[in-house]
Design an enzyme around this catalytic site. Structure first.
Site, PDB file in Angstrom:
ATOM      1  N   ASN A   1      -6.119 -13.509 -32.562  1.00  0.00           N
ATOM      2  CA  ASN A   1      -5.819 -14.741 -33.438  1.00  0.00           C
ATOM      3  C   ASN A   1      -7.209 -15.775 -33.314  1.00  0.00           C
ATOM      4  O   ASN A   1      -6.933 -16.867 -33.467  1.00  0.00           O
ATOM      5  CB  ASN A   1      -4.441 -15.261 -32.662  1.00  0.00           C
ATOM      6  CG  ASN A   1      -4.900 -15.926 -31.369  1.00  0.00           C
ATOM      7  OD1 ASN A   1      -5.743 -15.677 -30.786  1.00  0.00           O
ATOM      8  ND2 ASN A   1      -3.538 -16.351 -30.660  1.00  0.00           N
TER       9      ASN A   1
ATOM     10  N   ASP B   1     -12.143 -18.563 -18.052  1.00  0.00           N
ATOM     11  CA  ASP B   1     -10.771 -19.085 -18.007  1.00  0.00           C
ATOM     12  C   ASP B   1     -10.010 -18.170 -16.673  1.00  0.00           C
ATOM     13  O   ASP B   1     -10.675 -17.199 -16.250  1.00  0.00           O
ATOM     14  CB  ASP B   1     -10.009 -18.691 -19.142  1.00  0.00           C
ATOM     15  CG  ASP B   1     -10.441 -17.382 -19.776  1.00  0.00           C
ATOM     16  OD1 ASP B   1     -10.871 -16.497 -19.178  1.00  0.00           O
ATOM     17  OD2 ASP B   1     -10.059 -17.038 -21.012  1.00  0.00           O
TER      18      ASP B   1
ATOM     19  N   GLU C   1      -6.354 -21.575 -27.898  1.00  0.00           N
ATOM     20  CA  GLU C   1      -5.470 -21.046 -28.807  1.00  0.00           C
ATOM     21  C   GLU C   1      -5.607 -21.809 -29.892  1.00  0.00           C
ATOM     22  O   GLU C   1      -5.758 -22.982 -30.146  1.00  0.00           O
ATOM     23  CB  GLU C   1      -4.128 -20.883 -28.214  1.00  0.00           C
ATOM     24  CG  GLU C   1      -3.909 -20.136 -27.031  1.00  0.00           C
ATOM     25  CD  GLU C   1      -3.934 -18.569 -27.400  1.00  0.00           C
ATOM     26  OE1 GLU C   1      -4.618 -18.201 -28.375  1.00  0.00           O
ATOM     27  OE2 GLU C   1      -3.107 -17.870 -26.505  1.00  0.00           O
TER      28      GLU C   1
ATOM     29  N   HIS D   1      -8.841 -16.881 -30.936  1.00  0.00           N
ATOM     30  CA  HIS D   1      -9.039 -17.622 -29.556  1.00  0.00           C
ATOM     31  C   HIS D   1     -10.464 -17.471 -28.733  1.00  0.00           C
ATOM     32  O   HIS D   1     -10.907 -16.269 -28.972  1.00  0.00           O
ATOM     33  CB  HIS D   1      -8.027 -17.770 -28.642  1.00  0.00           C
ATOM     34  CG  HIS D   1      -7.736 -16.578 -27.778  1.00  0.00           C
ATOM     35  ND1 HIS D   1      -6.522 -15.916 -27.530  1.00  0.00           N
ATOM     36  CD2 HIS D   1      -8.577 -15.988 -26.805  1.00  0.00           C
ATOM     37  CE1 HIS D   1      -6.657 -14.950 -26.701  1.00  0.00           C
ATOM     38  NE2 HIS D   1      -7.552 -14.755 -26.411  1.00  0.00           N
TER      39      HIS D   1
HETATM   40  C1  GLP Z   1      -8.116 -12.900 -23.205  1.00  0.00           C
HETATM   41  C2  GLP Z   1      -9.413 -13.695 -22.824  1.00  0.00           C
HETATM   42  C3  GLP Z   1     -10.250 -14.111 -23.716  1.00  0.00           C
HETATM   43  C4  GLP Z   1     -10.824 -12.564 -24.204  1.00  0.00           C
HETATM   44  C5  GLP Z   1      -9.673 -12.047 -25.036  1.00  0.00           C
HETATM   45  C6  GLP Z   1      -9.929 -10.921 -25.749  1.00  0.00           C
HETATM   46  O1  GLP Z   1      -7.145 -13.449 -23.652  1.00  0.00           O
HETATM   47  N1  GLP Z   1      -8.849 -15.133 -22.323  1.00  0.00           N
HETATM   48  O2  GLP Z   1     -11.516 -14.510 -22.843  1.00  0.00           O
HETATM   49  O3  GLP Z   1     -11.890 -12.755 -25.251  1.00  0.00           O
HETATM   50  O4  GLP Z   1      -8.377 -12.148 -24.054  1.00  0.00           O
HETATM   51  O5  GLP Z   1      -9.697  -9.913 -24.630  1.00  0.00           O
HETATM   52  P1  GLP Z   1     -10.044  -8.314 -24.993  1.00  0.00           P
HETATM   53  O6  GLP Z   1     -11.627  -8.132 -24.809  1.00  0.00           O
HETATM   54  O7  GLP Z   1      -9.406  -7.308 -24.037  1.00  0.00           O
HETATM   55  O8  GLP Z   1      -9.903  -7.759 -26.480  1.00  0.00           O
END
Ligand code: GLP
Length: 241
Positions: free
Chosen positions: A136, A67, A143, A138
């Protein structure tokens, strides 16, 4: 889903890096699916170390990222392209021309998403996809919604995710409100999926994901339909299971 519970973040990262490295050794023209966020950074450090020691070789590897914010320019230090360069690509022998991250500057995002999906197919699919999980539930930027998209698409971010990601920006207002993300089917094209989680703030998401119920309210719960998923999470993330 196979679940590995580790003592802490370091052990989670070491196991994940070992697994990715073992898969990379099986195939020269490897296609690696990558995620951003804090969670995979330790894994990337492990891969960098292995590359420096000559244990793994990225020269023929292609990478595909899940993404990117939209809109955002690649030189913005909060873009996922910038993150990937800093956290992995600049430190291994990968050809940047072989690294694909959705284009946060695409003029026609829908057309771009179609091209991105075609790119994944052209590469022959992803060998190993690394995933994190949002608080959440995702995955990528898929989402919790009544309906989820199958393929790469432009999406809005939920308030929960904007707040969670605001820590990287000067203020919450600066977090882009949209993103380009692979869809659920795009993620499922990966032959093997590793999903990583660390810390108590991921415990609810991990509990929901492993509950043996599938709901678009927790996009990660769909992963139990994929034949080869390994969850690597630390004790804190696993504490509510
Ligand atoms: C973002 C990314 C996800 C990622 C998530 C968790 O929203 N789009 O791909 O898994 O955050 O991030 P973190 O690893 O910093 O908790």
């Amino acid at each position: 889903m196979k679940v590995i519970v580790t003592k802490n973040y370091e052990e989670m990262s070491r196991i994940a890096a070992d697994m990715v490295a073992e898969e990379m050794k099986k195939k020269e023209e490897f296609v690696l699916g990558l995620a951003t966020g804090d969670t995979p950074v330790g894994t990337y450090n492990g891969l960098i170390e292995k590359c420096k020691k000559g244990e793994i070789d990225f020269s023929k590897v292609h990478s595909v990222n899940l993404d990117e914010y939209y809109p955002i320019t690649p030189d913005n230090d909060q873009s996922y392209r910038y993150f990937m360069n800093e956290k992995l690509f600049n430190h291994v022998n990968i050809d940047k021309a072989n690294t694909f991250v959705p284009d946060g500057t695409a003029k026609d995002p829908d057309a771009f998403c179609k091209e991105y999906e075609a790119k994944i197919d052209e590469l022959g699919g992803i060998d190993v996809q690394i995933l994190g999980i949002g608080r959440n539930g995702h995955i990528g930027f898929n989402e919790p919604e009544a309906e989820l998209y199958a393929y790469t698409h432009l999406t809005g971010l939920t308030q929960n995710t904007i707040e969670a990601n605001a820590r990287f920006f000067a203020s919450e207002d600066e977090v882009p409100k949209q993103a380009l993300t692979m869809g659920i089917k795009s993620v499922f094209k990966a032959r093997r999926i590793l999903i990583l989680a660390s810390g108590a703030n991921k415990a609810e998401a991990i509990q929901k994901m492993l509950k043996d119920r599938i709901s678009t309210d927790c996009p990660a719960s769909l992963l139990c339909l994929h034949p080869d998923v390994t969850v690597i999470c630390d004790e804190a993330a696993y504490s509510l299971v």
